[in-house]
Design an enzyme around this catalytic site. Sequence first.
Site, PDB file in Angstrom:
ATOM      1  N   ASP A   9     -15.256  -3.207  -9.098  1.00 45.46           N
ATOM      2  CA  ASP A   9     -16.908  -2.427  -9.141  1.00 45.46           C
ATOM      3  C   ASP A   9     -16.999  -1.498 -10.277  1.00 45.46           C
ATOM      4  OD1 ASP A   9     -15.485  -0.239  -8.146  1.00 45.46           O
ATOM      5  OD2 ASP A   9     -17.011  -0.020  -6.762  1.00 45.46           O
ATOM      6  N   ASP A  58      -7.712   1.227  -8.076  1.00 47.03           N
ATOM      7  CA  ASP A  58      -8.273   2.876  -9.086  1.00 47.03           C
ATOM      8  C   ASP A  58      -8.824   2.509  -9.890  1.00 47.03           C
ATOM      9  OD1 ASP A  58      -8.978   5.171 -10.072  1.00 47.03           O
ATOM     10  OD2 ASP A  58      -7.320   6.136  -8.016  1.00 47.03           O
ATOM     11  N   ASP A  72       5.537   1.592  -4.803  1.00 43.56           N
ATOM     12  CA  ASP A  72       5.154   1.301  -5.813  1.00 43.56           C
ATOM     13  C   ASP A  72       4.678  -0.291  -6.715  1.00 43.56           C
ATOM     14  OD1 ASP A  72       4.246   0.795  -8.684  1.00 43.56           O
ATOM     15  OD2 ASP A  72       5.846   2.021  -9.182  1.00 43.56           O
ATOM     16  N   GLU A 100     -18.196  -3.245  -0.381  1.00 43.41           N
ATOM     17  CA  GLU A 100     -18.838  -3.851  -1.234  1.00 43.41           C
ATOM     18  C   GLU A 100     -20.520  -4.132  -1.024  1.00 43.41           C
ATOM     19  OE1 GLU A 100     -18.150  -8.554  -3.625  1.00 43.41           O
ATOM     20  OE2 GLU A 100     -16.458  -7.095  -2.258  1.00 43.41           O
ATOM     21  N   GLU A 120       0.857  -1.245  -0.228  1.00 42.16           N
ATOM     22  CA  GLU A 120       0.130   0.246  -0.421  1.00 42.16           C
ATOM     23  C   GLU A 120       0.998   1.173   0.401  1.00 42.16           C
ATOM     24  OE1 GLU A 120      -2.550   2.565  -0.657  1.00 42.16           O
ATOM     25  OE2 GLU A 120      -3.485   0.481  -0.101  1.00 42.16           O
TER      26      GLU A 120
END
Length: 228
Positions: free
Chosen positions: A168, A132, A109, A208, A82
């Site tokens: 999503d 993202d 990264d 979610e 993260e």
Amino acid sequence: MYGHIKSFVHRKGHFSEGQRRAYETMLPKFGIPYDKLLKSAADWAGIFVNDHPIVLEIGCGMGETTAKIAMQNPDINYIGVEVFTSGVGALLKRIEDNNITNLRVMQHDAVEIVRDMIAPETLSGVHIYFPDPWHKARHHKRRLIKAPFVYELAKRLKSQGYIHCATDWENYAEQMMEVFNSVDLLTNYNKEGGFIPRPDARPLTKYENRGNKLGHGVWDVLFLKSKI
């Protein structure tokens, strides 16, 4: 590895006192620094002090899913990646609160971590949950899931290792499927092709669950290294 456009931008997030304290006190014990030295499976076994299978999770967010999965699978080692300090602090706090011993955290990264710190045929699995989506078309170039990176991930999997993604955003899901199908080291777990239902191994998060109640879709992509 190929030159890449970063799939994230640095931004400040809320950093609670509990997260700050966990970040300062737990990172020395459970954090792994990025050091540009290729880590073999044996090196990682030394870090975890065992030779259990290793799963890489890219983009832990606030760590809710990462912590749950680690607690449910104590005989598997997890590397949680993260970039945002608030998320790292939150995950470290979950590690502390739940006495999780099979999880290590990296703040860097993920593309560079894979390139420089994970040797081929080291990983048993990779999780990339809700990366993202960079939903505007002009920003799609920033999306993490691209063929060159997925190919590098596949090389670092053991035989029958897996990559599991969830999103999503339907457009991103379709791109994921196209990318994974283009990597010849990987085979769709779904023998009929296409997506899979959410497996029980991926916990249902509050976010979610809220989306499900609103009728939002979620797409899971699961590919294995070599044919099944």
